[in-house]
Motif scaffolding. Sequence first.
Motif, PDB file in Angstrom:
ATOM      1  N   LEU A 146      61.411  -4.758   2.699  1.00 53.74           N
ATOM      2  CA  LEU A 146      61.847  -3.370   2.535  1.00 53.74           C
ATOM      3  C   LEU A 146      60.672  -2.458   2.874  1.00 53.74           C
ATOM      4  CD1 LEU A 146      64.055  -1.901  -0.255  1.00 53.74           C
ATOM      5  CD2 LEU A 146      61.900  -0.767   0.312  1.00 53.74           C
ATOM      6  N   VAL A 147      60.903  -1.458   3.728  1.00 49.15           N
ATOM      7  CA  VAL A 147      59.849  -0.559   4.203  1.00 49.15           C
ATOM      8  C   VAL A 147      60.190   0.876   3.817  1.00 49.15           C
ATOM      9  CG1 VAL A 147      58.582   0.311   6.206  1.00 49.15           C
ATOM     10  CG2 VAL A 147      59.375  -2.079   6.169  1.00 49.15           C
ATOM     11  N   THR A 148      59.318   1.523   3.055  1.00 51.38           N
ATOM     12  CA  THR A 148      59.483   2.954   2.785  1.00 51.38           C
ATOM     13  C   THR A 148      58.694   3.754   3.822  1.00 51.38           C
ATOM     14  OG1 THR A 148      57.570   3.237   1.331  1.00 51.38           O
ATOM     15  CG2 THR A 148      59.603   2.421   0.319  1.00 51.38           C
ATOM     16  N   ILE A 169      64.956  -6.566   8.104  1.00 54.98           N
ATOM     17  CA  ILE A 169      64.345  -5.298   7.701  1.00 54.98           C
ATOM     18  C   ILE A 169      65.345  -4.410   6.956  1.00 54.98           C
ATOM     19  CG2 ILE A 169      63.102  -3.253   8.488  1.00 54.98           C
ATOM     20  CD1 ILE A 169      62.807  -4.848  11.221  1.00 54.98           C
ATOM     21  N   ILE A 170      64.917  -3.916   5.789  1.00 57.87           N
ATOM     22  CA  ILE A 170      65.622  -2.852   5.089  1.00 57.87           C
ATOM     23  C   ILE A 170      64.711  -1.629   5.149  1.00 57.87           C
ATOM     24  CG2 ILE A 170      66.636  -2.066   2.922  1.00 57.87           C
ATOM     25  CD1 ILE A 170      67.049  -4.996   2.165  1.00 57.87           C
ATOM     26  N   ALA A 186      66.031  -1.880  12.506  1.00 60.54           N
ATOM     27  CA  ALA A 186      66.368  -2.018  11.086  1.00 60.54           C
ATOM     28  C   ALA A 186      67.731  -2.683  10.927  1.00 60.54           C
ATOM     29  CB  ALA A 186      66.368  -0.652  10.411  1.00 60.54           C
ATOM     30  N   ASP A 187      67.815  -3.655  10.033  1.00 51.90           N
ATOM     31  CA  ASP A 187      69.080  -4.350   9.766  1.00 51.90           C
ATOM     32  C   ASP A 187      69.912  -3.622   8.720  1.00 51.90           C
ATOM     33  OD1 ASP A 187      68.659  -6.944  11.347  1.00 51.90           O
ATOM     34  OD2 ASP A 187      66.845  -6.850  10.134  1.00 51.90           O
ATOM     35  N   GLN A 188      69.243  -2.945   7.811  1.00 57.56           N
ATOM     36  CA  GLN A 188      69.922  -2.178   6.771  1.00 57.56           C
ATOM     37  C   GLN A 188      69.101  -0.916   6.530  1.00 57.56           C
ATOM     38  OE1 GLN A 188      70.539  -4.397   3.179  1.00 57.56           O
ATOM     39  NE2 GLN A 188      71.321  -2.660   1.998  1.00 57.56           N
ATOM     40  N   ILE A 189      69.772   0.206   6.278  1.00 59.41           N
ATOM     41  CA  ILE A 189      69.083   1.487   6.127  1.00 59.41           C
ATOM     42  C   ILE A 189      69.503   2.139   4.820  1.00 59.41           C
ATOM     43  CG2 ILE A 189      68.710   3.771   7.131  1.00 59.41           C
ATOM     44  CD1 ILE A 189      69.477   2.410   9.867  1.00 59.41           C
ATOM     45  N   ALA A 205      67.428 -10.438  -1.935  1.00 59.36           N
ATOM     46  CA  ALA A 205      66.750 -11.196  -0.871  1.00 59.36           C
ATOM     47  C   ALA A 205      65.372 -10.635  -0.542  1.00 59.36           C
ATOM     48  CB  ALA A 205      67.615 -11.203   0.392  1.00 59.36           C
ATOM     49  N   VAL A 206      65.075  -9.427  -1.015  1.00 63.11           N
ATOM     50  CA  VAL A 206      63.794  -8.793  -0.696  1.00 63.11           C
ATOM     51  C   VAL A 206      62.658  -9.501  -1.432  1.00 63.11           C
ATOM     52  CG1 VAL A 206      62.426  -6.669  -0.826  1.00 63.11           C
ATOM     53  CG2 VAL A 206      64.874  -6.560  -0.294  1.00 63.11           C
TER      54      VAL A 206
END
Length: 312
Positions: A146-148, A169-170, A186-189, A205-206
């Motif tokens: 997960l990327v902020t 990638i989230i 990105a796979d999820q946003i 899953a993260v």
Amino acid sequence: MQAIVQDSYQGIDALTIQTRPTPRLTPLGVRIETRYTPVMPYDLLTERGQLQQLRPVTLPIVVGYGFGGIVREVGRLRQSKLLNQPVIGAQLAGSHQEQILSTLPPLLFPVPHGVSLAAATTIIGGADAAYFAFKKSHIQAGATVLVTGASGSVGTYLLQLLHLFGVHIIAVAHSSRHDLLQMLGADQILAYDRPLPEQAADLSAVTQVIDLAGAVSLLDQLTAMLGPVKILSLALTAYHPQDPQQRFAFTSGAIMPADYRWLLQQLATKKLTAVIQEQYPFTDVKRAQHHLTTAHAAGRILLTYNQEATAQ
């Protein structure tokens, strides 16, 4: 020549444009005609005096760090083939000026054919930080990260690197940047401006969070939805997760010269794409820096120098 100078800690609006002597060539020097410099959060923190412990300086200083330009003179101890070549680099003494004297060979990189100088300039303080974070996190293919701050100048490169190496990638950013993040892999946003629990029912899953936003309240919301994870931040020096199984670490550092050459080659082969949000004449530095603080990020903001800048 003209340079953007900080002579107080009063922030953006106290910056001035001053005339300074053109740097004289030295045997190890390369004189560069500046075309672009990146606008970075690092500059703003320095201008407000928030980095005095990490980066003690004696004012006045020329602000800025990275640059892209054209080599116009080469010292006798440097390679003559650099003459008239486009290059990017880092200038520890300040880069926001019309002429730069680069005296550290490891911090100067020729731009490959087929890569625009503007695109190459976004590597400094963007792709290099993303690649550093990627290597520091030791993420394996197939992992979920997960990327902020995913739509910023570092995040837009980090998403591409993670995607390139097979990571799920989230991405977390403003809702207006959904299409950009999707394009970058990105796979999820998740949109931070909307209720997060309504967007992600299961984040089990993260295993890793890479924080580029530096927003404590956002991390609090996200970690409440996560299990045991590692949190690696390039933006916060300290954070205390509520879950004792969640581990936090701040990281900062540099990549090797060979890594810069690799990143430039990825641009040349179209495996990486530079995202440029806006370009401003360097005389509009205040407006450019205010834009950085008020607009929702979409890659890098650049300052331009000389009339030819738009053609490079």
